[in-house]
Design a protein around this motif. Sequence first.
Motif, PDB file in Angstrom:
ATOM      1  N   TYR A 230       0.835  -1.208   0.000  1.00 17.09           N
ATOM      2  CA  TYR A 230       0.000   0.000   0.000  1.00 17.09           C
ATOM      3  C   TYR A 230       0.866   1.253   0.000  1.00 17.09           C
ATOM      4  O   TYR A 230       0.621   2.200  -0.765  1.00 17.09           O
ATOM      5  CB  TYR A 230      -0.926  -0.020   1.215  1.00 17.09           C
ATOM      6  CG  TYR A 230      -1.629   1.296   1.459  1.00 17.09           C
ATOM      7  CD1 TYR A 230      -2.653   1.734   0.609  1.00 17.09           C
ATOM      8  CD2 TYR A 230      -1.269   2.115   2.530  1.00 17.09           C
ATOM      9  CE1 TYR A 230      -3.298   2.939   0.819  1.00 17.09           C
ATOM     10  CE2 TYR A 230      -1.910   3.320   2.746  1.00 17.09           C
ATOM     11  CZ  TYR A 230      -2.919   3.733   1.895  1.00 17.09           C
ATOM     12  OH  TYR A 230      -3.545   4.926   2.108  1.00 17.09           O
ATOM     13  N   VAL A 231       1.885   1.254   0.852  1.00 16.19           N
ATOM     14  CA  VAL A 231       2.760   2.430   0.922  1.00 16.19           C
ATOM     15  C   VAL A 231       3.505   2.614  -0.397  1.00 16.19           C
ATOM     16  O   VAL A 231       3.597   3.733  -0.929  1.00 16.19           O
ATOM     17  CB  VAL A 231       3.754   2.294   2.094  1.00 16.19           C
ATOM     18  CG1 VAL A 231       4.763   3.436   2.074  1.00 16.19           C
ATOM     19  CG2 VAL A 231       3.011   2.292   3.423  1.00 16.19           C
ATOM     20  N   GLU A 232       4.042   1.530  -0.965  1.00 18.00           N
ATOM     21  CA  GLU A 232       4.826   1.624  -2.203  1.00 18.00           C
ATOM     22  C   GLU A 232       3.967   2.025  -3.407  1.00 18.00           C
ATOM     23  O   GLU A 232       4.418   2.791  -4.261  1.00 18.00           O
ATOM     24  CB  GLU A 232       5.515   0.298  -2.483  1.00 18.00           C
ATOM     25  CG  GLU A 232       6.695   0.007  -1.572  1.00 18.00           C
ATOM     26  CD  GLU A 232       7.418  -1.260  -1.959  1.00 18.00           C
ATOM     27  OE1 GLU A 232       8.487  -1.173  -2.581  1.00 18.00           O
ATOM     28  OE2 GLU A 232       6.898  -2.346  -1.644  1.00 18.00           O
ATOM     29  N   GLN A 233       2.752   1.491  -3.466  1.00 15.61           N
ATOM     30  CA  GLN A 233       1.927   1.699  -4.653  1.00 15.61           C
ATOM     31  C   GLN A 233       1.008   2.914  -4.545  1.00 15.61           C
ATOM     32  O   GLN A 233       0.590   3.465  -5.578  1.00 15.61           O
ATOM     33  CB  GLN A 233       1.084   0.445  -4.918  1.00 15.61           C
ATOM     34  CG  GLN A 233       1.928  -0.782  -5.229  1.00 15.61           C
ATOM     35  CD  GLN A 233       1.119  -2.070  -5.241  1.00 15.61           C
ATOM     36  OE1 GLN A 233      -0.125  -2.034  -5.236  1.00 15.61           O
ATOM     37  NE2 GLN A 233       1.795  -3.204  -5.237  1.00 15.61           N
ATOM     38  N   GLU A 234       0.694   3.337  -3.322  1.00 18.22           N
ATOM     39  CA  GLU A 234      -0.240   4.459  -3.149  1.00 18.22           C
ATOM     40  C   GLU A 234       0.428   5.700  -2.550  1.00 18.22           C
ATOM     41  O   GLU A 234       0.460   6.764  -3.171  1.00 18.22           O
ATOM     42  CB  GLU A 234      -1.412   4.019  -2.250  1.00 18.22           C
ATOM     43  CG  GLU A 234      -2.248   2.888  -2.827  1.00 18.22           C
ATOM     44  CD  GLU A 234      -3.096   3.317  -4.005  1.00 18.22           C
ATOM     45  OE1 GLU A 234      -3.390   4.529  -4.115  1.00 18.22           O
ATOM     46  OE2 GLU A 234      -3.475   2.444  -4.807  1.00 18.22           O
ATOM     47  N   LEU A 235       0.962   5.547  -1.343  1.00 21.61           N
ATOM     48  CA  LEU A 235       1.463   6.737  -0.636  1.00 21.61           C
ATOM     49  C   LEU A 235       2.728   7.314  -1.262  1.00 21.61           C
ATOM     50  O   LEU A 235       2.832   8.534  -1.450  1.00 21.61           O
ATOM     51  CB  LEU A 235       1.713   6.394   0.836  1.00 21.61           C
ATOM     52  CG  LEU A 235       0.480   6.077   1.691  1.00 21.61           C
ATOM     53  CD1 LEU A 235       0.880   5.861   3.138  1.00 21.61           C
ATOM     54  CD2 LEU A 235      -0.554   7.194   1.597  1.00 21.61           C
ATOM     55  N   LEU A 236       3.703   6.475  -1.569  1.00 25.55           N
ATOM     56  CA  LEU A 236       4.958   7.001  -2.109  1.00 25.55           C
ATOM     57  C   LEU A 236       4.760   7.739  -3.435  1.00 25.55           C
ATOM     58  O   LEU A 236       5.273   8.854  -3.604  1.00 25.55           O
ATOM     59  CB  LEU A 236       5.988   5.874  -2.268  1.00 25.55           C
ATOM     60  CG  LEU A 236       6.488   5.221  -0.971  1.00 25.55           C
ATOM     61  CD1 LEU A 236       7.586   4.211  -1.275  1.00 25.55           C
ATOM     62  CD2 LEU A 236       7.008   6.260   0.011  1.00 25.55           C
ATOM     63  N   PRO A 237       4.033   7.182  -4.401  1.00 30.52           N
ATOM     64  CA  PRO A 237       3.816   7.944  -5.643  1.00 30.52           C
ATOM     65  C   PRO A 237       3.034   9.242  -5.435  1.00 30.52           C
ATOM     66  O   PRO A 237       3.317  10.253  -6.088  1.00 30.52           O
ATOM     67  CB  PRO A 237       3.029   6.967  -6.528  1.00 30.52           C
ATOM     68  CG  PRO A 237       3.333   5.617  -5.981  1.00 30.52           C
ATOM     69  CD  PRO A 237       3.484   5.812  -4.509  1.00 30.52           C
ATOM     70  N   ASN A 238       2.055   9.230  -4.531  1.00 29.22           N
ATOM     71  CA  ASN A 238       1.226  10.412  -4.322  1.00 29.22           C
ATOM     72  C   ASN A 238       1.954  11.533  -3.593  1.00 29.22           C
ATOM     73  O   ASN A 238       1.564  12.704  -3.701  1.00 29.22           O
ATOM     74  CB  ASN A 238      -0.036  10.034  -3.532  1.00 29.22           C
ATOM     75  CG  ASN A 238      -0.971   9.167  -4.347  1.00 29.22           C
ATOM     76  OD1 ASN A 238      -0.883   9.125  -5.580  1.00 29.22           O
ATOM     77  ND2 ASN A 238      -1.857   8.443  -3.675  1.00 29.22           N
ATOM     78  N   HIS A 239       3.006  11.189  -2.842  1.00 24.71           N
ATOM     79  CA  HIS A 239       3.704  12.208  -2.053  1.00 24.71           C
ATOM     80  C   HIS A 239       5.178  12.303  -2.442  1.00 24.71           C
ATOM     81  O   HIS A 239       6.008  12.711  -1.622  1.00 24.71           O
ATOM     82  CB  HIS A 239       3.564  11.887  -0.564  1.00 24.71           C
ATOM     83  CG  HIS A 239       2.161  11.930  -0.060  1.00 24.71           C
ATOM     84  ND1 HIS A 239       1.550  13.100   0.332  1.00 24.71           N
ATOM     85  CD2 HIS A 239       1.229  10.941   0.083  1.00 24.71           C
ATOM     86  CE1 HIS A 239       0.311  12.833   0.719  1.00 24.71           C
ATOM     87  NE2 HIS A 239       0.090  11.538   0.580  1.00 24.71           N
ATOM     88  N   THR A 240       5.476  11.939  -3.660  1.00 23.00           N
ATOM     89  CA  THR A 240       6.832  12.099  -4.191  1.00 23.00           C
ATOM     90  C   THR A 240       6.722  12.742  -5.565  1.00 23.00           C
ATOM     91  O   THR A 240       6.209  12.131  -6.499  1.00 23.00           O
ATOM     92  CB  THR A 240       7.552  10.740  -4.306  1.00 23.00           C
ATOM     93  OG1 THR A 240       7.595  10.120  -3.010  1.00 23.00           O
ATOM     94  CG2 THR A 240       8.971  10.917  -4.817  1.00 23.00           C
ATOM     95  N   ARG A 241       7.181  13.984  -5.669  1.00 25.71           N
ATOM     96  CA  ARG A 241       7.073  14.685  -6.948  1.00 25.71           C
ATOM     97  C   ARG A 241       8.032  15.875  -6.971  1.00 25.71           C
ATOM     98  O   ARG A 241       8.536  16.318  -5.942  1.00 25.71           O
ATOM     99  CB  ARG A 241       5.643  15.185  -7.180  1.00 25.71           C
ATOM    100  CG  ARG A 241       5.156  16.200  -6.161  1.00 25.71           C
ATOM    101  CD  ARG A 241       3.748  16.666  -6.465  1.00 25.71           C
ATOM    102  NE  ARG A 241       3.286  17.703  -5.552  1.00 25.71           N
ATOM    103  CZ  ARG A 241       2.633  17.459  -4.437  1.00 25.71           C
ATOM    104  NH1 ARG A 241       2.379  16.210  -4.075  1.00 25.71           N
ATOM    105  NH2 ARG A 241       2.233  18.464  -3.658  1.00 25.71           N
ATOM    106  N   GLY A 242       8.286  16.382  -8.153  1.00 26.56           N
ATOM    107  CA  GLY A 242       9.088  17.590  -8.331  1.00 26.56           C
ATOM    108  C   GLY A 242      10.578  17.341  -8.161  1.00 26.56           C
ATOM    109  O   GLY A 242      11.032  16.252  -7.799  1.00 26.56           O
ATOM    110  N   THR A 243      11.348  18.360  -8.458  1.00 27.30           N
ATOM    111  CA  THR A 243      12.792  18.338  -8.266  1.00 27.30           C
ATOM    112  C   THR A 243      13.199  19.560  -7.459  1.00 27.30           C
ATOM    113  O   THR A 243      12.487  20.571  -7.427  1.00 27.30           O
ATOM    114  CB  THR A 243      13.536  18.347  -9.618  1.00 27.30           C
ATOM    115  OG1 THR A 243      13.133  19.512 -10.365  1.00 27.30           O
ATOM    116  CG2 THR A 243      13.239  17.096 -10.426  1.00 27.30           C
TER     117      THR A 243
END
Length: 598
Positions: A230-243
């Motif tokens: 759940y964390v790898e597939q949902e939370l990490l992508p949703n809260h990891t962005r930009g440079t």
Amino acid sequence: MRDAATILGIIHDRGKTALPLEDVYRQLFHPTLYLLAYGKIYRNQGAMTKGVTDETVDGMSVEKVQTIIAAIRSERYVWSPARRVSIEKKHSTKKRPLGIPVWSDKVVQEVIRSILEAYYEPQFSPLSHGFRPKRGCHTALTAIRHYWKGTAWFIEGDIKGCFDTIDHPILLSILREKIHDRRFIRLIENLLQAGYLEEWKYHATYSGTPQGGIMSPLLANIYLDRLDQYVEQELLPNHTRGTHQFNPAYFRLAAAARYRRKVGQEEEARRVKARMQTLPSYQTHDPEYRRLRYLRYADDFLLGFNGPRTEAEEIKQALRGFLAGTLKLELSEEKTLITHARTEAARFLGYDIVTLHNDHQLSHEHRRRINGCIGLKVPKEVVWEKSQQHLRDGKPIHRTELLNDTAFRIVAQFQSEYRGIVEYYRLAYNLHQFGRLKWIMEQALVRTLAAKLQISVPQIYARFTAPLPEDRGLRKGLQIIVEREGKKPLVAQWGGISLQWKKDATLNDEPYHIWNTRTEAVERLLAEECELCGSTQQVEVHHLRALKDLQKEGQVEKPEWVQRMAARHRKTLAVCHECHVGAKGIHPGRYDGKSLGK
């Protein structure tokens, strides 16, 4: 007949390709898996501890393995309820329940565990470190230190009573997704529902995995792998962005410093650079930049987040909702905290974890070298708690419980305890804090030796002080040497343990296990020959909890079986049933050294 390595290798290959596991129950008919299980767990301290029956590892035999296989083949194997005891829980007045299975159940659990581990291990998340081969506390902490740079918030996660509240139907449904064998699943289901005896009163188990059971950590990992997904597939992508975006103010000052140095204004250039080094080189409040990192060890997990606290709160609530709705687990309110990484410390695996910040610590190139890096620290409470065990009214005291041991064993005991603490915290940059503990333990040690030998503390130092090698040369310590005729002397030392920080120290909780390795005890069991009388009938293994049990007070002449075990420095001896428990055997205490089996 296939050996254990072949069977587990095939299962491992299916796990790597995520193919379903079918007809796995038949693999429980292979004796080699049981011998492998016996070879792995017979050394455990609990092997000689009784469950609800008197059965222990003592008396293990090929016949016992065949009896277990016969019961499993006919689907008549019945799990015994575990004997439950309560042990002290660290930092709590509450006690932790611990289940003690009978020996046969331990062997069967280890066989099932080896099969499940071979299959599921390749599929587990790399972000999970607890109770896995080649992984442990140090690998988890090293991953945090290497990859979590710049973390602004720590979200400390702790699942309330995780091992006791795992939902059986959910766990079995997870197993059924990939294990297509009803008999194998039913065997695991019966284990989960075997219940326990507490003060000889039976209690049914409707949830949880048996704490103290061999399979419990692996089943918990299989269950909590859903959280990892759940964390790898949902939370990490949703809260990891930009440079990262550069901070214009920082680079304007950097350009100004270069210009002033170029035109010969060195003093002004230094002042401008000093102002520059008070600013971050990247924008710290970029609304388009987010980073979320995650790591789990058993039922404890930690997340590192770069972003505003409001989003950290949302992540915490999302985790709470997933655990409650999907896995029927509850986050511990008092232990699930959101910690500011630069001003506070998160507690994980016994370490304090912080994000370092110091504008004045510069590298040789005059650049800030620690800002944003993760620091691992020894908590002050750890040093205080370990010290209190050796203090009374603030002063070091001798340990009365060790006075019946030899001076050699006393020194070895103190060194072992101190080494264990230091080596666990070897990753901490403030490891030097244990200098205080070393002094206190040394004073307690010399006082214990003085009380044991009835001499003064200065006389202890005069008698046992010796130079010991350390990382930076020789240091004074204590040393006791016991000479042995025809053998190397035994040496016990106090000291010689460096408090130097080692960034890459590794201490695996679960070392990698080679499937096809046979221990010496298994080889001697398979030889099926009594090591006392030479009989080949009903050979089983006599076990001792510790070699010191061979030394009985008032025993003038040691029996032959004692002499053999002591000479070989073994806690096991392959003997026939008659020599073991017969009327004139080892257990009745009447063995006279004659060839009883002939």
